[in-house]
Design a protein around this motif. Structure first.
Motif, short mmCIF file in Angstrom:
data_model
loop_
_atom_site.label_atom_id
_atom_site.label_comp_id
_atom_site.label_asym_id
_atom_site.label_seq_id
_atom_site.Cartn_x
_atom_site.Cartn_y
_atom_site.Cartn_z
N PHE A 150 -1.03 11.55 -3.74
CA PHE A 150 -0.38 11.21 -2.48
C PHE A 150 -0.05 9.71 -2.45
O PHE A 150 -0.84 8.89 -2.91
N HIS A 151 1.11 9.39 -1.91
CA HIS A 151 1.51 8.00 -1.71
C HIS A 151 2.55 7.96 -0.58
O HIS A 151 3.75 7.77 -0.84
N PRO A 152 2.13 8.19 0.67
CA PRO A 152 3.09 8.26 1.78
C PRO A 152 3.86 6.96 1.96
O PRO A 152 3.32 5.88 1.77
N ARG A 153 5.14 7.11 2.37
CA ARG A 153 6.03 5.96 2.46
C ARG A 153 6.53 5.71 3.89
O ARG A 153 7.54 5.05 4.09
N SER A 154 5.82 6.24 4.87
CA SER A 154 6.21 6.04 6.26
C SER A 154 4.97 6.20 7.14
O SER A 154 3.98 6.81 6.73
N PRO A 155 5.00 5.64 8.36
CA PRO A 155 3.88 5.88 9.29
C PRO A 155 3.65 7.37 9.53
O PRO A 155 2.50 7.79 9.69
N TYR A 156 4.70 8.16 9.54
CA TYR A 156 4.56 9.60 9.69
C TYR A 156 3.77 10.20 8.52
O TYR A 156 2.82 10.96 8.72
N GLY A 157 4.15 9.83 7.30
CA GLY A 157 3.46 10.35 6.13
C GLY A 157 2.00 9.94 6.09
O GLY A 157 1.12 10.73 5.73
N VAL A 158 1.73 8.69 6.47
CA VAL A 158 0.35 8.20 6.50
C VAL A 158 -0.47 8.97 7.53
O VAL A 158 -1.61 9.38 7.27
N ALA A 159 0.10 9.17 8.72
CA ALA A 159 -0.61 9.89 9.79
C ALA A 159 -0.87 11.33 9.36
O ALA A 159 -1.96 11.88 9.60
N LYS A 160 0.11 11.96 8.74
CA LYS A 160 -0.06 13.34 8.28
C LYS A 160 -1.15 13.44 7.21
O LYS A 160 -1.87 14.44 7.13
N LEU A 161 -1.25 12.40 6.38
CA LEU A 161 -2.26 12.42 5.33
C LEU A 161 -3.66 12.36 5.95
O LEU A 161 -4.58 13.03 5.48
N TYR A 162 -3.83 11.57 7.01
CA TYR A 162 -5.11 11.57 7.71
C TYR A 162 -5.41 12.97 8.25
O TYR A 162 -6.53 13.49 8.09
N GLY A 163 -4.42 13.59 8.90
CA GLY A 163 -4.61 14.94 9.42
C GLY A 163 -5.00 15.92 8.33
O GLY A 163 -5.86 16.80 8.53
N HIS A 164 -4.37 15.78 7.17
CA HIS A 164 -4.66 16.66 6.03
C HIS A 164 -6.10 16.49 5.57
O HIS A 164 -6.83 17.48 5.39
N TRP A 165 -6.53 15.26 5.43
CA TRP A 165 -7.88 15.00 4.91
C TRP A 165 -8.96 15.33 5.92
O TRP A 165 -10.04 15.81 5.57
N ILE A 166 -8.71 15.08 7.22
CA ILE A 166 -9.74 15.42 8.21
C ILE A 166 -9.86 16.94 8.34
O ILE A 166 -10.95 17.47 8.57
N ALA A 167 -8.75 17.65 8.14
CA ALA A 167 -8.81 19.12 8.15
C ALA A 167 -9.66 19.62 6.99
O ALA A 167 -10.52 20.50 7.15
N ARG A 168 -9.45 19.05 5.82
CA ARG A 168 -10.25 19.44 4.66
C ARG A 168 -11.71 19.07 4.86
O ARG A 168 -12.62 19.79 4.44
#
Length: 334
Positions: A150-168
């Protein structure tokens, strides 16, 4: 008679929420939708289209309202689709994006956990291909899969990555049935007008009918893995029917540029050259852009039996036809 399954959908007014609500109703579900605000402008249209849908007022940034929504709906399945979901908007409103798209996921998970439904409710978290960001492309030509970097390139991508990891994390820490769908771009007639594909098809229809002169866009070279939202929403449901919680990439396995989308869309209305009708406006260009996003859906195809049905030309045709009908109706009412 067996009890009807109940589903709670956040983001019910969005593209995916609408598709999912209709599909679940057809499958016999009792469907609840979380909606923001007393005077939400989309409420009346939603209630008219889906009279069997039960709406519950709430907000991902308000944990108390989420607890109430879970208690009222008592869902067998919860689909968390709500988010600040426009990449360009996230650059202008990064704090709000973080509050809704990142922390909002935590609030949903906690609402299920603290109400004692952590072992009875299956949760779908809407992750996104924007988490990959187009960098660290470790599978050239093969597409990103569930193990890619993963290497998000926007605030949206970064926020979604947090959501992904907290879900896991909640899956691992509490044994909750939380699955993440890493969905690549999926479009359709329900897409918001602020998104480039719908902006194009809506503009093409209006240009054809003489209602506008041109379309303003940003960069035209980025390539995306574009599929039909209806197909992808069916994949969400399949993910929650799997025996074990897991992460799945949903994609088409092919990419097309915005220029290709323009070519097909204008061809649908008999215009061979789109260039005289398109203006590139720097205000629509992002500080950091993702060059290419290509997904590898082989795990979902193998494990879930999921596969997209609508191909790229059919997707464009479907969207242009819908917007032509809409534009004709608007012209008749003017």
């Amino acid at each position: 008679m067996a009890e009807a399954r109940r589903a709670l959908i956040t983001g019910i007014t969005g593209q995916d929420g609408g598709h999912l609500a209709l599909q679940l109703h057809e499958k016999g579900y009792e469907v609840y939708g979380l909606i923001r605000g007393q005077n939400n402008p989309r409420r009346a249209a939603l209630e008219a289209e889906m009279p069997n849908l039960t709406l519950i007022e709430g907000d991902l940034t308000d944990p108390t309202s989420l607890i109430r929504a879970v208690e009222v709906s008592n869902p067998h399945e919860l689909y968390n689709l709500a988010a600040i979901s426009h990449v360009g908007y996230s650059f202008k409103n990064p704090t709000l994006t973080a509050d809704v798209t990142a922390t909002g996921v935590l609030n949903v998970l906690e609402a299920v956990r603290v109400t004692g439904r952590d072992q009875s409710t299956r949760i779908y978290q809407a992750s996104t291909s924007e988490m990959f960001g187009g960098l660290d492309y470790n599978r050239p030509g093969a597409g990103y899969n569930e193990d890619s970097l993963f290497h998000p390139r926007s605030p949206y991508g970064v926020a979604k990555l947090y959501g992904h990891w907290i879900a896991r994390n909640y899956r691992e820490a509490y044994g909750m049935f939380v699955s993440c769908g890493i969905l690549f771009n999926h479009e359709g007639e329900r897409r918001g007008l602020e998104f480039v594909t719908r902006k194009i098809t809506h503009g093409v229809a209006r240009i054809k009918l003489g209602l506008q002169a041109n379309i303003e866009l940003g960069d035209l070279w980025p390539k995306r893995d574009w599929g039909y939202a209806g197909d992808f929403v069916e994949g969400m449901w399949k993910i929650l029917q799997h025996d074990e919680p897991d992460d799945f990439v949903l994609a088409t396995g092919e990419t097309h540029s915005i220029e290709e989308f323009l070519t097909l869309a204008f061809a649908e209305v008999g215009i061979d050259d789109w260039r005289p009708y398109v203006i590139q406006n720097p205000t629509h260009m992002r500080p950091t852009e993702v060059d290419i996003l290509l997904g590898d859906p082989s795990k979902a195809e193998r494990v879930l039996g999921w596969k997209r049905r609508v191909d790229f030309p059919e997707l464009v045709r479907l969207m242009v036809e819908h917007d032509l009908k809409l534009a004709r109706m608007q012209r008749a009412l003017a």
